[in-house]
Design a protein around this motif. Structure first.
Motif, PDB file in Angstrom:
ATOM      1  N   ASP A 657     -10.209   4.423  -0.595  1.00 34.99           N
ATOM      2  CA  ASP A 657      -9.964   3.006  -0.899  1.00 34.99           C
ATOM      3  C   ASP A 657      -8.477   2.718  -0.972  1.00 34.99           C
ATOM      4  O   ASP A 657      -7.988   1.708  -0.467  1.00 34.99           O
ATOM      5  N   GLU A 660      -6.986   2.553   2.434  1.00 40.86           N
ATOM      6  CA  GLU A 660      -7.414   1.342   3.142  1.00 40.86           C
ATOM      7  C   GLU A 660      -6.642   0.110   2.622  1.00 40.86           C
ATOM      8  O   GLU A 660      -6.124  -0.687   3.403  1.00 40.86           O
ATOM      9  N   LYS A 661      -6.562   0.000   1.300  1.00 38.86           N
ATOM     10  CA  LYS A 661      -5.909  -1.186   0.725  1.00 38.86           C
ATOM     11  C   LYS A 661      -4.391  -1.158   0.935  1.00 38.86           C
ATOM     12  O   LYS A 661      -3.742  -2.203   1.025  1.00 38.86           O
ATOM     13  N   THR A 662      -3.849   0.048   1.004  1.00 44.50           N
ATOM     14  CA  THR A 662      -2.414   0.161   1.270  1.00 44.50           C
ATOM     15  C   THR A 662      -2.115  -0.303   2.692  1.00 44.50           C
ATOM     16  O   THR A 662      -1.146  -1.030   2.938  1.00 44.50           O
ATOM     17  N   GLU A 663      -2.978   0.110   3.595  1.00 41.92           N
ATOM     18  CA  GLU A 663      -2.787  -0.318   4.990  1.00 41.92           C
ATOM     19  C   GLU A 663      -2.934  -1.833   5.105  1.00 41.92           C
ATOM     20  O   GLU A 663      -2.208  -2.495   5.840  1.00 41.92           O
ATOM     21  N   LYS A 664      -3.872  -2.380   4.346  1.00 46.45           N
ATOM     22  CA  LYS A 664      -4.052  -3.835   4.355  1.00 46.45           C
ATOM     23  C   LYS A 664      -2.777  -4.534   3.863  1.00 46.45           C
ATOM     24  O   LYS A 664      -2.323  -5.510   4.441  1.00 46.45           O
ATOM     25  N   LYS A 667       0.055  -4.654   6.378  1.00 45.48           N
ATOM     26  CA  LYS A 667      -0.055  -5.755   7.345  1.00 45.48           C
ATOM     27  C   LYS A 667       0.282  -7.092   6.686  1.00 45.48           C
ATOM     28  O   LYS A 667       0.991  -7.914   7.246  1.00 45.48           O
ATOM     29  N   ALA A 668      -0.238  -7.261   5.473  1.00 50.05           N
ATOM     30  CA  ALA A 668      -0.121  -8.563   4.805  1.00 50.05           C
ATOM     31  C   ALA A 668       1.326  -8.931   4.481  1.00 50.05           C
ATOM     32  O   ALA A 668       1.713 -10.101   4.517  1.00 50.05           O
ATOM     33  N   GLU A 675      -2.260 -14.037   1.952  1.00 43.77           N
ATOM     34  CA  GLU A 675      -2.696 -12.689   2.363  1.00 43.77           C
ATOM     35  C   GLU A 675      -2.093 -11.639   1.436  1.00 43.77           C
ATOM     36  O   GLU A 675      -2.761 -10.675   1.070  1.00 43.77           O
ATOM     37  N   GLU A 678      -3.960 -11.672  -1.873  1.00 47.49           N
ATOM     38  CA  GLU A 678      -5.284 -11.051  -1.767  1.00 47.49           C
ATOM     39  C   GLU A 678      -5.157  -9.530  -1.687  1.00 47.49           C
ATOM     40  O   GLU A 678      -5.838  -8.790  -2.402  1.00 47.49           O
ATOM     41  N   ALA A 679      -4.241  -9.066  -0.834  1.00 47.22           N
ATOM     42  CA  ALA A 679      -4.050  -7.617  -0.680  1.00 47.22           C
ATOM     43  C   ALA A 679      -3.599  -7.005  -2.004  1.00 47.22           C
ATOM     44  O   ALA A 679      -4.015  -5.903  -2.378  1.00 47.22           O
ATOM     45  N   GLU A 682      -6.515  -6.567  -4.457  1.00 48.06           N
ATOM     46  CA  GLU A 682      -7.407  -5.468  -4.063  1.00 48.06           C
ATOM     47  C   GLU A 682      -6.737  -4.111  -4.301  1.00 48.06           C
ATOM     48  O   GLU A 682      -7.366  -3.158  -4.762  1.00 48.06           O
TER      49      GLU A 682
END
Ligand code: ADP
Ligand code: MG
Length: 711
Positions: A657, A660-664, A667-668, A675, A678-679, A682
């Motif tokens: 997790d 995944e959230k770090t990668e999100k 991007k954000a 964005e 939200e990131a 999470e």
């Protein structure tokens, strides 16, 4: 091996017995010593010039150029006797903090070095302003800004370990006269509310008096040990913790509020008061606030312009003295999730001569004046709730407003039951009150006495009447009071003028006047009573009810800021000359930009912390657990291996997790603020979950329970 956290905690524990700083005790003897006040003016200026200057200050006039040389000379003498070698025009750019550029008094005369300070040095300064935000008011090729002394706020001395600086409170304008600061519009708004108040009081046949707007700003703050702070790059870079699990015990037991104050904190508070008293800042109350590690300082109320400057000094002093005591003072609105945030309650009133117009009076005429002023304020707040909301909109306050512990983002007025009934009766024009205080006819002869000190406490209202003042509770702890007070003054001035317009033609005819007054108040209450709400502002029912009433509910900074530039507000503030259209647009741009930048910085800091601190710790833990499984299996042990595996899987899930959230977030962070937000939410959820399962010895960030509770 001990983690940095453990070493920090040990160091704090060992330090317990030591004195953190040679703290000064607050004494009256030094009160106002560092201020060029009336006493100093009389002592250091020729008699005639002293009287002229004191008059100038009293009448809020401009400094007479004829005495400027005397004033400069006296001020310099006073300052260098107190160790000052430099002076600065102390001003308040749109960043919301104070700015200073020091010049030494040094001059060379022939072969001698001397200290000099001219009238021109005192009255105007010309700082290079190119790096202050101006929202397009100033291009770099005309970067020069002008500062001009505002004598209603006295010069003062700022001391440091081996010297001192003379600070001259100033307004800050562009070459073309636009306000680049927060003080200029504030002074304009004080002027305009003064005039409107005088106009309204004239309708009541009162003789002209000086109008004084007063402010008492309660300042909330957090205090944590500096050693924790230095291990938290989020606090260091953004002022708030971006991660951190809420500890099992935080503020549920309500045992911190008004609790006995920790010794080390008292030590700090004493020295803060010593410094403030020297500066003539009337620090009055101190206490523990609701959240652990949270405190409040409140000064006695003062003339608005001075009180705003004093609040800036209070924030400065809190930070400075905290550092001296090994603390860091956090002024951010929400340094810690899950516990209360910090606000700055602005207590505000209007005084006419010696009379506080927000004080229910002792005779029918005073009561009529009081109810008229009250109605004017109700009209102002309802008509311009959007603008008031905009003045408290910024990234930090978004975590606070509407978050169940601070006032909601919906602007409403609390009056208390008794006053509310009076207001309702004015609307109905009846006399069937349950309370003695019931009032029907506003006629100057017929008003009975109004309830005094009868207001209940309602902590959930953003704008509450508290007996003889209004308390605006939405402002954030880190904010300058300037912008919001500027708006409040102006919208109330507009309402007073509206009322005066309906009364002026009836002056001298008592019956007609009473009828006109009755009518205008009745109309105002009918139209604007929707803004009055005496219930619990934290509930969802209120949100629904407010929506039915058509009250604006700007839930975040982006929504709220737009009101700065709608036609209604541009017209109003233009009409009063408080903000020109250009000045409003510039503020809109500056605040919007600041908001976006702050959110992006938070996103980037969060990414750094995860990549540099959290991920390595989780991987370390993962490795240890994996090798435990391997060792057990290699040794042919079967008992406990399943349990080990379950733990590895739990952590493995967290690791997945987290990645995944770090990668999100990666991007954000280059995109829109929505964005990033939200990131961020999470990512935080995963990190805080991991904090609870990763070994305490490996966890790299000081934890909430440590920062909030260890002193
Ligand atoms: P609270 O119960 O909200 O803590 P306090 O009675 O402690 O309120 O007062 C809070 C602040 O209100 C203080 O700074 C005080 O000086 C200020 N205050 C009191 N009267 C007035 C007034 N007439 N105008 C402005 N501020 C005032
Ligand atoms: Mg209060």
């Amino acid at each position: 091996s001990f983690s940095k956290r453990y070493l920090t905690i040990n160091a704090i524990a060992e330090n317990k017995a030591k004195e953190y700083a040679k703290a000064e005790k607050a004494t009256l003897e030094h009160y106002g010593e560092d201020v060029f006040n009336a006493k100093a003016i009389r002592e250091y200026l020729p008699k005639k010039s002293a009287e002229k200057l004191l008059n100038t200050i009293n009448n809020r006039a401009l400094l007479d150029p004829e005495i400027a040389a005397d004033v400069a000379h006296g001020m310099k003498q006073w300052a260098i006797e107190r160790g000052a070698t430099h002076f600065t025009h102390w001003f308040q750019p749109l960043t919301g903090s104070t700015a200073e550029k020091h010049d030494s008094f040094l001059d060379i005369e022939g072969e001698n070095a001397i200290f000099a300070f001219s009238a021109k040095n005192l009255i105007v300064g010309e700082p290079d302003a190119s790096s202050f935000p101006s929202g397009g008011l100033r291009r770099t090729f005309e970067a020069r800004g002008y500062t001009a002394w505002d004598p209603t706020s006295p010069a003062f001395i700022k001391r440091h370990t081996n010297g001192a600086t003379l600070c001259i409170p100033t307004a800050f304008c562009s070459y073309t006269g636009e306000a680049l600061d927060k003080k200029t519009p504030l002074l304009r708004s004080i002027q305009c509310l003064s005039l409107s108040t005088q106009r309204l009081m004239k309708c009541f046949g009162l003789k002209e008096e000086k109008v004084t707007i007063t402010l008492g700003a309660e300042q909330e703050y957090f205090l944590i040990d500096k050693r924790f702070y230095l291990h938290r790059s989020d606090l260091l870079q953004t002022g708030r913790t971006l991660f951190g699990a809420t500890p099992p015990k935080h503020q549920q037991l309500e045992d911190h509020y008004f609790g006995s104050i920790h010794q080390r904190v008292l030590y700090f508070m004493n020295e803060v008061e010593h410094e403030l008293w020297r500066l003539g800042v009337p620090a009055k109350t101190r206490h523990n606030e609701v959240a652990p590690g949270q405190f409040e300082l409140a000064p006695m109320f003062e003339d608005l312009n001075l009180a705003v400057d004093h609040n800036m000094l209070i924030m400065d002093t809190l930070r400075l003295i905290a550092d001296r005591h090994g603390f860091v003072c956090l002024l951010h609105e929400k340094p810690f999730a899950g516990v209360n945030g910090s606000g700055k309650h602005n207590n505000w009133s209007i005084n006419y001569g010696d009379i506080n117009l927000l004080n229910p009076g002792n005779n029918p005429q005073q009561n009529a004046v009081f109810l008229t002023v009250l109605s004017g304020i109700i009209r102002a707040v309802d008509s311009h709730a959007d603008m008031l909301r905009a003045t408290v909109a910024h990234a930090g306050n978004d975590h606070r407003l509407g978050a169940n512990e601070a006032p909601p983002a919906i602007i409403s007025i609390y009056l208390g039951d008794q006053l509310n009934e009076v207001i309702e009766n004015i609307e109905k024009g009846e006399n069937n009150s349950k309370h003695k205080a019931g009032v029907m006819q506003i006629g100057v002869d017929t008003l009975p006495n109004l309830p005094k000190d009868a207001t209940d406490r309602n902590r959930t209202s953003p704008f509450a009447f508290t007996g003889n003042k209004f308390e605006f509770r939405a402002p954030g702890s880190s904010q300058s009071c300037s912008g919001l007070m500027t708006v409040l003054n102006t919208i109330v001035a507009d309402s007073f003028d509206y009322i005066s317009e309906q009364l002026e033609s009836h002056i001298g005819n008592e019956e007609a006047f009473n009828n006109a007054l009755q009518k205008v108040l009745k109309d105002i209450i009918k139209t604007h009573k929707r803004v009055i709400f005496n219930g619990d502002g934290y509930t969802d029912e209120w949100k629904d009810e407010a929506a039915r009433r058509g009250l604006p509910n700007a839930v975040n900074t982006m929504d709220a800021l737009r009101s700065l530039v709608n036609d209604k507000n541009i017209n109003l503030f233009g009409k009063y000359g408080v903000y020109s259209k250009k000045e409003l647009q510039s503020r809109f741009e500056v605040f919007l930009e600041e908001y976006h930048r702050k959110i992006r910085i938070e996103g980037e800091v969060a990414l750094n912390i995860v990549r540099n601190n959290i991920l390595p710790a989780v991987i370390e833990e993962f490795k240890t657990e994996l090798s435990a499984v391997k060792s057990a299996t290699d040794a042919g042990i079967t008992v406990g291996v399943d349990a080990l595996k379950r733990n590895v899987e739990l952590l493995g899930k967290g690791l997945e997790d987290l990645t995944e959230k770090t990668e999100k977030m990666e991007k954000a962070v280059t995109g829109l603020h929505e964005e990033i937000l939200e990131a961020m939410a999470e990512l935080r959820e995963v990190v805080d979950r991991l904090e609870k399962i990763v070994s305490d010895t490996l966890w790299p960030l000081p934890k909430y329970r440590e920062m909030l509770f260890i002193k």
